[in-house]
Design a protein around this motif. Structure first.
Motif, PDB file in Angstrom:
ATOM      1  N   HIS A   9       0.839  -1.202   0.000  1.00  0.00           N
ATOM      2  CA  HIS A   9       0.000   0.000   0.000  1.00  0.00           C
ATOM      3  C   HIS A   9       0.877   1.256   0.000  1.00  0.00           C
ATOM      4  CE1 HIS A   9      -3.938   1.677  -0.045  1.00  0.00           C
ATOM      5  NE2 HIS A   9      -3.761   2.380   1.063  1.00  0.00           N
ATOM      6  N   HIS A  55      -3.075   4.454   6.486  1.00  0.00           N
ATOM      7  CA  HIS A  55      -1.754   5.088   6.602  1.00  0.00           C
ATOM      8  C   HIS A  55      -1.243   5.099   8.041  1.00  0.00           C
ATOM      9  CE1 HIS A  55      -1.720   6.591   2.408  1.00  0.00           C
ATOM     10  NE2 HIS A  55      -3.009   6.336   2.587  1.00  0.00           N
ATOM     11  N   ASP A 140      -1.328  10.636   0.221  1.00  0.00           N
ATOM     12  CA  ASP A 140      -2.453  10.507  -0.703  1.00  0.00           C
ATOM     13  C   ASP A 140      -2.717  11.893  -1.256  1.00  0.00           C
ATOM     14  OD1 ASP A 140      -2.765   7.846  -0.134  1.00  0.00           O
ATOM     15  OD2 ASP A 140      -4.673   8.075   0.951  1.00  0.00           O
TER      16      ASP A 140
END
Ligand code: NI
Ligand code: MN
Length: 227
Positions: A9, A55, A140
Motif C-alpha cells: 500500500h 496510513h 495521498d
C-alpha cells in the motif's frame, strides 16, 4: 546507501546506515503487507502523512513497542501524543533535522480523519533525507502544480513514491504528470492493487514515466530498493 523496503500500500521502511524509519504503517488489515506490525524491534521514527487508517493503522502499537518518535502534522502527532506515544508535531512547509534524518512536510490535496470521525487537520506529503538521499513520499494526493517547487525547496529528489491507484488519489495520468513535475531520479508507484477498487496497470505508469526520460520501476511488497 540507504534502502527502501516496501510493505504494501503506502507503507515504506527506510533503512539507513544507523537509523530505521517507517512511513505510513498499515500492516494490520493490509492484504498486501509482507510483515506483521509486531515484527519491528528497533525503529527511530514513524512518519505519518495523514489520519486515514490505511496510513496509520499500526502507528500506536509500533510506536509503543519500539519507542519510535511519531513525526507528523500537528493534529496527527498530538493525537498519538495523547495516546502516550513519543511524538513531534510539525506542519506543511516546516522542516527539521532529527538524529535519524531530515524531515520536511509538503502539501497534499486530500483529507485527514480517523475511521471514528476525529478530524486531524490537513494531509501532507513528506520529503525525508537520510544518508544524503532524498525520498519524496507524496502521501495521498491529487497532482498539483506546486509539485514543481518541491525539488527547488528540498534539493533534487532521488526517489518519488507516488500513489497511482486512482479513486482516492492520483490515477496513472495524474501520477505521470506528478513525476514530470517532481523530476525525481527514480519514481516508484504505491497505493494501488491493495483492493479491487485500486486496481491499475502499474507497468503503464513505469513505461510512461520512462518515456519522460526519468527512472521508474515497480517495487513489490517485501522487496528492497537501494537508493
Ligand atoms: Ni487517505
Ligand atoms: Mn490512502
Amino acid at each position: 546507501m540507504p534502502h527502501l523496503i516496501f510493505h504494501g500500500h503506502s507503507c515504506w521502511e527506510v533503512e539507513g546506515e544507523n537509523h530505521r524509519v517507517l512511513i505510513d504503517p498499515f500492516l494490520t488489515g493490509n492484504p498486501k503487507a509482507d510483515v506483521d506490525a509486531n515484527s519491528f524491534e528497533t525503529l527511530d521514527a514513524i512518519l505519518v502523512t495523514h489520519g486515514h487508517s490505511d496510513h496509520m493503522a499500526d502507528v500506536e502499537s509500533i510506536a509503543r513497542k519500539t519507542g519510535a518518535l511519531v513525526v507528523s502534522t500537528n493534529e496527527v502527532a498530538n493525537y498519538f501524543g495523547a495516546k502516550g506515544c513519543e511524538s513531534h508535531a510539525m506542519h506543511i512547509g516546516g522542516q527539521r533535522d532529527f538524529p535519524f534524518g531530515h524531515v520536511k512536510f509538503t502539501i497534499a490535496h486530500h483529507s485527514s480523519i480517523t475511521d471514528d470521525g476525529v478530524a486531524l487537520g490537513n494531509p501532507a506529503g513528506v520529503v525525508f533525507t537520510i544518508d544524503g538521499r532524498k525520498i519524496y513520499h507524496a502521501g495521498d494526493t491529487a497532482v498539483f502544480m506546486d509539485m514543481k517547487i518541491i525539488a527547488e525547496l528540498s534539493g533534487p529528489i532521488d526517489v518519488a513514491l507516488l500513489p497511482i491507484g486512482d479513486n482516492f488519489t492520483m490515477g496513472i495520468d495524474e501520477a505521470v504528470l506528478a513525476a514530470e513535475f517532481v523530476q525525481a531520479r527514480m519514481n516508484i508507484p504505491m497505493h494501488y492493487n491493495t483492493w479491487p477498487l485500486l486496481e491499475v496497470n502499474a507497468g503503464e505508469f513505469v513505461e510512461r514515466v520512462r518515456g519522460l526520460g526519468l527512472g521508474a520501476m515497480i517495487v513489490e511488497p517485501g522487496e528492497r530498493y537501494a537508493i
